[in-house]
Design an enzyme around this catalytic site. Structure first.
Site, mmCIF file in Angstrom:
data_model
loop_
_atom_site.group_PDB
_atom_site.id
_atom_site.type_symbol
_atom_site.label_atom_id
_atom_site.label_comp_id
_atom_site.label_asym_id
_atom_site.label_seq_id
_atom_site.Cartn_x
_atom_site.Cartn_y
_atom_site.Cartn_z
ATOM 1 N N ASP A 67 12.031 -2.732 -11.186
ATOM 2 C CA ASP A 67 11.423 -1.432 -11.484
ATOM 3 C C ASP A 67 12.422 -0.309 -11.245
ATOM 4 O O ASP A 67 13.524 -0.545 -10.745
ATOM 5 C CB ASP A 67 10.148 -1.228 -10.640
ATOM 6 C CG ASP A 67 10.358 -1.495 -9.152
ATOM 7 O OD1 ASP A 67 11.500 -1.696 -8.727
ATOM 8 O OD2 ASP A 67 9.353 -1.509 -8.411
ATOM 9 N N ASN A 133 -0.178 -1.057 0.295
ATOM 10 C CA ASN A 133 -1.465 -1.176 -0.403
ATOM 11 C C ASN A 133 -1.509 -2.424 -1.289
ATOM 12 O O ASN A 133 -2.352 -2.528 -2.168
ATOM 13 C CB ASN A 133 -1.739 0.086 -1.239
ATOM 14 C CG ASN A 133 -0.661 0.334 -2.296
ATOM 15 O OD1 ASN A 133 0.272 -0.454 -2.441
ATOM 16 N ND2 ASN A 133 -0.792 1.432 -3.021
ATOM 17 N N HIS A 135 0.792 -3.401 -3.430
ATOM 18 C CA HIS A 135 1.417 -3.312 -4.753
ATOM 19 C C HIS A 135 2.644 -4.215 -4.852
ATOM 20 O O HIS A 135 3.282 -4.554 -3.868
ATOM 21 C CB HIS A 135 1.719 -1.864 -5.162
ATOM 22 C CG HIS A 135 2.912 -1.225 -4.516
ATOM 23 N ND1 HIS A 135 2.834 -0.021 -3.858
ATOM 24 C CD2 HIS A 135 4.205 -1.591 -4.456
ATOM 25 C CE1 HIS A 135 4.034 0.315 -3.427
ATOM 26 N NE2 HIS A 135 4.891 -0.627 -3.769
ATOM 27 N N GLU A 140 0.386 -0.764 -9.017
ATOM 28 C CA GLU A 140 -0.497 -0.238 -7.978
ATOM 29 C C GLU A 140 -1.884 -0.880 -8.085
ATOM 30 O O GLU A 140 -2.219 -1.489 -9.114
ATOM 31 C CB GLU A 140 -0.621 1.283 -8.164
ATOM 32 C CG GLU A 140 0.695 2.045 -7.997
ATOM 33 C CD GLU A 140 1.081 2.273 -6.538
ATOM 34 O OE1 GLU A 140 0.690 1.466 -5.661
ATOM 35 O OE2 GLU A 140 1.788 3.254 -6.274
HETATM 36 C C1 GLP Z 1 8.566 0.083 -3.543
HETATM 37 C C2 GLP Z 1 9.129 -0.929 -4.530
HETATM 38 C C3 GLP Z 1 8.627 -2.305 -4.256
HETATM 39 C C4 GLP Z 1 8.735 -2.629 -2.786
HETATM 40 C C5 GLP Z 1 7.905 -1.678 -1.985
HETATM 41 C C6 GLP Z 1 7.984 -1.913 -0.500
HETATM 42 O O1 GLP Z 1 7.393 0.655 -3.944
HETATM 43 N N1 GLP Z 1 8.839 -0.589 -5.882
HETATM 44 O O2 GLP Z 1 9.331 -3.234 -5.055
HETATM 45 O O3 GLP Z 1 8.306 -3.941 -2.551
HETATM 46 O O4 GLP Z 1 8.343 -0.371 -2.246
HETATM 47 O O5 GLP Z 1 9.099 -1.256 0.022
HETATM 48 P P1 GLP Z 1 9.612 -1.418 1.497
HETATM 49 O O6 GLP Z 1 10.326 -2.700 1.554
HETATM 50 O O7 GLP Z 1 10.546 -0.238 1.683
HETATM 51 O O8 GLP Z 1 8.444 -1.349 2.389
#
Ligand code: GLP
Length: 240
Positions: A67, A133, A135, A140
């Site tokens: 993404d 959440n 995702h 989402e």
């Molecule tokens: C973002 C990314 C996800 C990731 C998530 C968790 O939203 N798009 O791919 O898994 O954050 O991030 P973190 O590892 O910083 O908690």
């Protein structure tokens, strides 16, 4: 679903890094899907270290980003492009001809990305984190199980969870592989570490195909590995 409960965060990170490296060593021309986020920083550090130690050649491996934020200038310090250059491409001197970044939305980004994925015969192993959440990528809650790569609006929770990464522009949208797209990868490898993920992991393990938790749409994938550190697993009770 295979669940690996590691004895420490380091062990969880090491497990994920070695599963990726093993795949590349066994099948050098693999296509690997890359995720970003704080969780993945130590994974890339470890993977780079292990790849150098193993004298692994990644020259035939191809990578796809999961993404990207929409609305940031190309290569902005908070972009996932910048992240992956810093944590993975530069340390291993991987040229950018070996990675696909989601094209900008104004250049038919989602459709072109889907076409690129198809051309490369799909992803062999997709690395994933999880949002608080539930995702996945930027799918989402409320996302469809069969969703494809598209532009998504970020929830206020996600914007606030990632806010510390932004000093100027705060993106409200992103381009993300869809859940249906992610599910087409031959293998899925999800890492969750830290107490902030404990509720999402508990919910994930107790719910199936629940739009409130997009990660639950992955549970019936035939090759889905979930790696947890003790903090992320602290609200579940698994017999191991
Ligand atoms: C973002 C990314 C996800 C990731 C998530 C968790 O939203 N798009 O791919 O898994 O954050 O991030 P973190 O590892 O910083 O908690």
């Amino acid at each position: 679903m295979r669940i690996i409960q590691a004895a420490s965060r380091e062990e969880a990170v090491e497990t994920v890094a070695s599963l990726i490296l093993e795949r590349i060593l066994r099948h050098p021309s693999s296509v690997i899907g890359l995720a970003t986020g704080r969780t993945m920083e130590p994974v890339y550090a470890r993977l780079c270290e292990d790849a150098v130690a193993a004298k692994a050649s990644l020259a035939q491996t191809f990578f796809f980003m999961l993404d990207e934020y929409v609305g940031l200038p190309d290569g902005h310090a908070a972009s996932f492009k910048h992240y992956i250059r810093t944590h993975f491409l530069r340390p291993l001197s991987i040229p950018e001809s070996q990675i696909a970044f989601p094209p900008a939305p104004e250049q038919d980004g989602p459709e072109r990305y889907e076409a690129l994925l198809k051309e490369s015969h799909g992803v062999d192993l997709q690395l994933l984190g999880i949002g608080q959440n539930g995702h996945i990528g930027f799918n989402e809650p409320g996302s469809d199980k069969n969703s494809r790569t598209r532009i998504v609006r970020l929830t206020p929770e996600t914007i606030s969870a990632n806010r510390s990464q932004f000093t100027d522009i705060i993106p409200e949208k992103a381009l993300s592989m869809g859940i249906g797209t992610i599910r087409e990868a031959k293998g899925l490898l999800l890492l969750a570490t830290g107490k902030s993920k404990a509720d999402a992991i508990k919910y994930l393990l107790n719910h199936h195909d629940d739009p409130a938790c997009p990660a639950s749409f992955l549970k019936d994938h035939p090759h889905f590995t979930l790696v947890l550190d003790p903090d992320a697993a602290s609200r579940i009770n698994l017999k191991i």
